[in-house]
Design a protein around this motif. Structure first.
Motif, PDB file in Angstrom:
ATOM      1  N   ALA A   1      26.220  21.979  -2.076  1.00  0.00           N
ATOM      2  CA  ALA A   1      25.206  22.239  -3.106  1.00  0.00           C
ATOM      3  C   ALA A   1      23.813  22.008  -2.539  1.00  0.00           C
ATOM      4  O   ALA A   1      22.863  22.745  -2.861  1.00  0.00           O
ATOM      5  CB  ALA A   1      25.448  21.347  -4.318  1.00  0.00           C
ATOM      6  N   GLY A   2      23.678  21.009  -1.664  1.00  0.00           N
ATOM      7  CA  GLY A   2      22.390  20.753  -1.012  1.00  0.00           C
ATOM      8  C   GLY A   2      21.958  21.926  -0.152  1.00  0.00           C
ATOM      9  O   GLY A   2      20.768  22.294  -0.123  1.00  0.00           O
ATOM     10  N   GLU A   3      22.910  22.537   0.563  1.00  0.00           N
ATOM     11  CA  GLU A   3      22.589  23.708   1.387  1.00  0.00           C
ATOM     12  C   GLU A   3      22.113  24.868   0.527  1.00  0.00           C
ATOM     13  O   GLU A   3      21.139  25.560   0.866  1.00  0.00           O
ATOM     14  CB  GLU A   3      23.824  24.133   2.191  1.00  0.00           C
TER      15      GLU A   3
ATOM     16  N   ASP B   1      18.106  26.705   0.420  1.00  0.00           N
ATOM     17  CA  ASP B   1      17.864  28.085   0.845  1.00  0.00           C
ATOM     18  C   ASP B   1      18.218  29.038  -0.295  1.00  0.00           C
ATOM     19  O   ASP B   1      19.383  29.387  -0.492  1.00  0.00           O
ATOM     20  CB  ASP B   1      18.714  28.405   2.078  1.00  0.00           C
ATOM     21  N   PRO B   2      17.228  29.511  -1.042  1.00  0.00           N
ATOM     22  CA  PRO B   2      17.495  30.408  -2.182  1.00  0.00           C
ATOM     23  C   PRO B   2      18.167  31.720  -1.779  1.00  0.00           C
ATOM     24  O   PRO B   2      18.795  32.380  -2.619  1.00  0.00           O
ATOM     25  CB  PRO B   2      16.098  30.668  -2.762  1.00  0.00           C
TER      26      PRO B   2
ATOM     27  N   PRO C   1      28.761  42.925   2.400  1.00  0.00           N
ATOM     28  CA  PRO C   1      27.523  43.564   2.869  1.00  0.00           C
ATOM     29  C   PRO C   1      26.272  43.103   2.129  1.00  0.00           C
ATOM     30  O   PRO C   1      25.159  43.342   2.607  1.00  0.00           O
ATOM     31  CB  PRO C   1      27.786  45.061   2.609  1.00  0.00           C
ATOM     32  N   PHE C   2      26.433  42.439   0.990  1.00  0.00           N
ATOM     33  CA  PHE C   2      25.287  42.121   0.145  1.00  0.00           C
ATOM     34  C   PHE C   2      24.890  40.645   0.167  1.00  0.00           C
ATOM     35  O   PHE C   2      23.882  40.263  -0.428  1.00  0.00           O
ATOM     36  CB  PHE C   2      25.584  42.522  -1.308  1.00  0.00           C
ATOM     37  N   ILE C   3      25.687  39.783   0.793  1.00  0.00           N
ATOM     38  CA  ILE C   3      25.453  38.345   0.686  1.00  0.00           C
ATOM     39  C   ILE C   3      25.115  37.725   2.040  1.00  0.00           C
ATOM     40  O   ILE C   3      25.303  38.332   3.087  1.00  0.00           O
ATOM     41  CB  ILE C   3      26.683  37.615   0.086  1.00  0.00           C
ATOM     42  N   LYS C   4      24.634  36.487   1.958  1.00  0.00           N
ATOM     43  CA  LYS C   4      24.345  35.694   3.158  1.00  0.00           C
ATOM     44  C   LYS C   4      25.199  34.432   3.100  1.00  0.00           C
ATOM     45  O   LYS C   4      25.223  33.725   2.090  1.00  0.00           O
ATOM     46  CB  LYS C   4      22.863  35.315   3.206  1.00  0.00           C
ATOM     47  N   SER C   5      25.907  34.135   4.202  1.00  0.00           N
ATOM     48  CA  SER C   5      26.777  32.958   4.242  1.00  0.00           C
ATOM     49  C   SER C   5      26.412  32.071   5.422  1.00  0.00           C
ATOM     50  O   SER C   5      25.738  32.495   6.356  1.00  0.00           O
ATOM     51  CB  SER C   5      28.253  33.380   4.326  1.00  0.00           C
TER      52      SER C   5
END
Length: 694
Positions: A519-521, A525-526, A606-610
């Motif tokens: 949750a902190g991560e 980073d929004p 394709p749409f997200i950042k991990s």
């Protein structure tokens, strides 16, 4: 913190390692295992090797120290330490008594007889007992000791000083002075047996060779020589088997036996149902590691071949069709098509007909697109992928519930753990009790949503018994009828009162600081959508007790694009993601029975950042029973969940929205070329070879 004792399993050193792993590392300076190691019968493998493997998988700082004499142990008890003797079973355990009555806080396994002694004769002397059916339940008590060590130790010392043994049993002298009670008839019979045995022994000594005393003297030396030879032989055997640990080396070593094993397997009789079942198992051994743990060196050299598997799969398909296992037969034929990249043997009509018959219309469409007309393949595959995206943009979960038991507050919460329940009653208590240790749950910042998918079990009764003792926000909701796991997850998303979601089964769990770290991560980073740590797969017994480690999912060097090559690279156990992913890009496809998580990931990737956090946060508990997703159905569903996205159309869907710099273009091209090369090699290795005996 010090584990003291032999490091064999019954003494519980693995329990100590797990407890140290779960405790906050800021609460203690060091953790040590003090004591001698045990060895197997050949003297080649020590308990230390197993424990070091455990420590490596858990990124644990626990150290090994040599055994200490009595004087050093007493000095250790006088220092600022906590003694652990987490025995699974022990007649007594003197170390526990010595530590405790030296005023040292002591943690004792419930299987040690000393626990009963302390409770009955020294009820005021405090110690921590480890519940062997839930080792994590002792964590709060240990945390209390570590947070207030001086206060706890003073209390312990005062209790020891003021204690008086409460013993209502006879003293030793009285026990020995009691009149013996026995049955004369049984005593006479035993005396007669003894006389016969002694008579036989005397008769064997009348003609004893003069060398017999010499043999008796040499026996210890000869035994030691024998043990040394066994140890050397075991080490040599280990070196011989070492090449078999690498798949590529193993295939080269085993290749000369392939033709012989093919003849044995393919020419085996098929006269009865038993013959067919045995032939299937022969095929499993030939093409996989089935029962490899029971095989000797020769057995390992004749199993688990990774070449020419298309021939084997089609033979298994033929036999399963003879057994009227049509769906299994179609699954083997699908494997062959996947390996070859096309329908070389004309199996497609049979597979499509079978999938339709068994209620897999969407999988039938995917397989038809994958292996039908090659000129239409890309267009048809891309159309199916795009249609799946459009079909799941809204949450289809219903609002009707057969049971609704909401024990949450008004919220909001920072994180929600969503759990699908089906035949989960036996595993539910340990799962729910383990979640008590989550730091966010302790602070009231996380909730647990349990979705009962029409289970035939008594999960709700288990929940009602446990809920009052758990003390954290819980919702239990039961759907009116049986639903898929993806339906349950969509319901959980709809019911969640937090911006971040975690999904677990009752055979999975997370480390205490997992939700807080992740949750902190996400807070920092929004633009980050999905955060995950490393995870560990373990074997456990039916009570959830550790048996062995299977493998870690080590995600060091994580790159999101690599998920397209290994689906487990980004997963749910030890992970947390934004609920808004669903609002932006869609929900789970409820038509899946077991592979919907894989399809969802490929659809939204394709749409997200991990991102990966370099810490072991997730834990799989592999119980000794069948998993829900282990079936031909899941492998068939993977055709549209996974393999559809591995086509050219899938690559286009994954990368077409990228704004690529020159280096990115080059790396993508290189990746595509490498994938194509691998595909060609796979086809070559799996292409059938026509042997004369078939």
């Amino acid at each position: 913190m010090n584990f003291i004792g032999r490091t064999e399993r019954r003494k519980g050193p693995d329990i100590f390692i797990d407890i140290a792993w779960w405790l906050d590392k800021n609460l203690y300076n060091e953790a040590n295992i003090i004591g001698p190691h045990s060895f197997n019968d050949t003297g080649t493998i020590s308990s230390e090797s197993y424990l070091r493997s455990m420590l490596g998988d858990r990124q644990s700082p626990v150290k090994f120290l040599p055994p200490k004499p009595q004087g050093e142990l007493m000095a250790l008890f006088a220092r600022k330490t906590v003694t652990f003797v987490p025995s699974r079973y022990d007649t007594l355990n003197l170390v526990a008594l010595e530590s405790l009555f030296s005023g040292c806080p002591t943690v004792i396994g419930g299987g040690a007889g000393v626990c009963r002694l302390l409770k009955e004769d020294f009820p005021d002397v405090p110690f921590v007992e480890i519940d062997l059916e839930n080792i994590y339940s002792c964590l709060p008590a240990i945390e209390h000791i570590l947070n207030d060590y001086s206060g706890y130790r003073r209390q312990l010392v005062d209790s020891v000083k003021n204690s008086a043994a409460i013993a209502d049993s006879p003293i030793l002298a009285d026990i020995y002075q009691q009149t013996s009670q026995y049955e004369q008839e049984i005593r006479d019979e035993l005396k007669n047996w003894y006389a016969q045995l002694m008579g036989y022994w005397v008769s064997t000594q009348e003609n004893v060779s003069f060398l017999q005393p010499l043999k008796a003297q040499l026996k210890p030396t000869l035994k030691q020589i024998k043990n040394n030879l066994k140890s050397t032989a075991g080490q040599l055997k280990g070196r011989v088997l070492q090449p078999l640990g690498d798949d590529r080396n193993a295939q080269l070593v085993k290749a000369p036996n392939l033709l012989k094993k093919y003849k044995e397997t393919f020419n085996a009789t098929e006269q009865t149902a038993k013959d067919l079942a045995e032939k299937i198992q022969m095929g499993w051994r030939l093409g996989s590691g089935y029962e490899s743990e029971f095989q000797g060196v020769r057995g390992k050299l004749a199993t688990n071949y990774r070449i020419d598997r298309v021939r084997l799969w089609r033979e298994l398909a033929r036999i399963e069709e003879l057994r009227d296992h049509t769906l299994v037969s179609a699954t083997y034929k699908l494997r062959a098509m996947r390996a070859l990249g096309e329908d070389q043997f004309g199996d497609l009509p049979f597979v499509l007909r079978t999938l339709t018959e068994y209620g897999f219309p969407k999988e039938m469409a995917a397989v038809s697109a994958l292996y039908g007309q090659s000129s239409e393949r890309e267009e048809r595959c891309h159309s199916l992928i795009e249609q799946a995206r459009l079909d799941n943009l809204t949450n289809p979960a219903g609002d009707e519930y057969e049971i609704w038991d909401d024990r949450r507050g008004d919220g909001p919460y920072r994180a929600t753990i969503i759990v699908s329940l089906y035949n989960a009653a036996a595993k539910l208590p340990l799962f729910l009790k383990t979640l008590q240790h989550q730091t966010l749950i302790k602070r009231g910042e996380a909730e647990v949503v349990l979705v009962d998918s029409g289970s035939p079990g008594n999960e709700y009764e288990v929940f009602k018994d446990l809920a009052p003792t758990l003390g954290y926000p819980l919702l239990y909701a039961r759907s009116p009828q049986r639903e898929t796991i993806q339906s349950a997850w969509n319901r959980g998303i709809k019911l969640a009162k937090s911006p971040y979601l975690a999904f677990l089964g009752v055979d999975e769990t997370i480390l205490p600081d997992c939700l807080e770290i992740l949750a902190g991560e996400l807070d920092q980073d929004p633009e980050l959508d999905w955060a995950i740590g490393h995870s560990l797969v373990t074997n456990v017994d039916m009570q959830g007790g550790w048996v062995s480690d299977i493998m870690p999912y080590d995600r060091t060097g994580y790159e999101q694009d690599l998920v397209y090559l290994e689906t487990c690279y980004l997963s749910w156990v030890g992970a947390l993601y934004r609920k808004s992913i669903h609002e932006r890009f869609g929900y789970y496809d409820q038509s899946f029975r077991g592979a919907g998580d894989t399809e969802f990931k490929n659809r939204v990737m394709p749409f997200i950042k991990s991102k990966v956090v370099d810490k072991m946060l997730g834990l799989f508990w592999n119980y000794p029973d069948e998993r829900t997703t282990q079936s031909p159905a899941t492998e068939i569903e993977d055709m549209r969940a996974w393999y559809l996205h591995r086509t050219l159309a899938g690559v286009k869907y994954a990368f077409q929205r990228r704004s690529l710099g020159k280096w990115k273009i080059y790396s993508t091209i290189a990746w595509a070329i490498a994938s194509l090369t691998v595909s060609i090699l796979v086809q070559i290795l799996t292409m059938p070879i026509i042997w004369p005996f078939i």
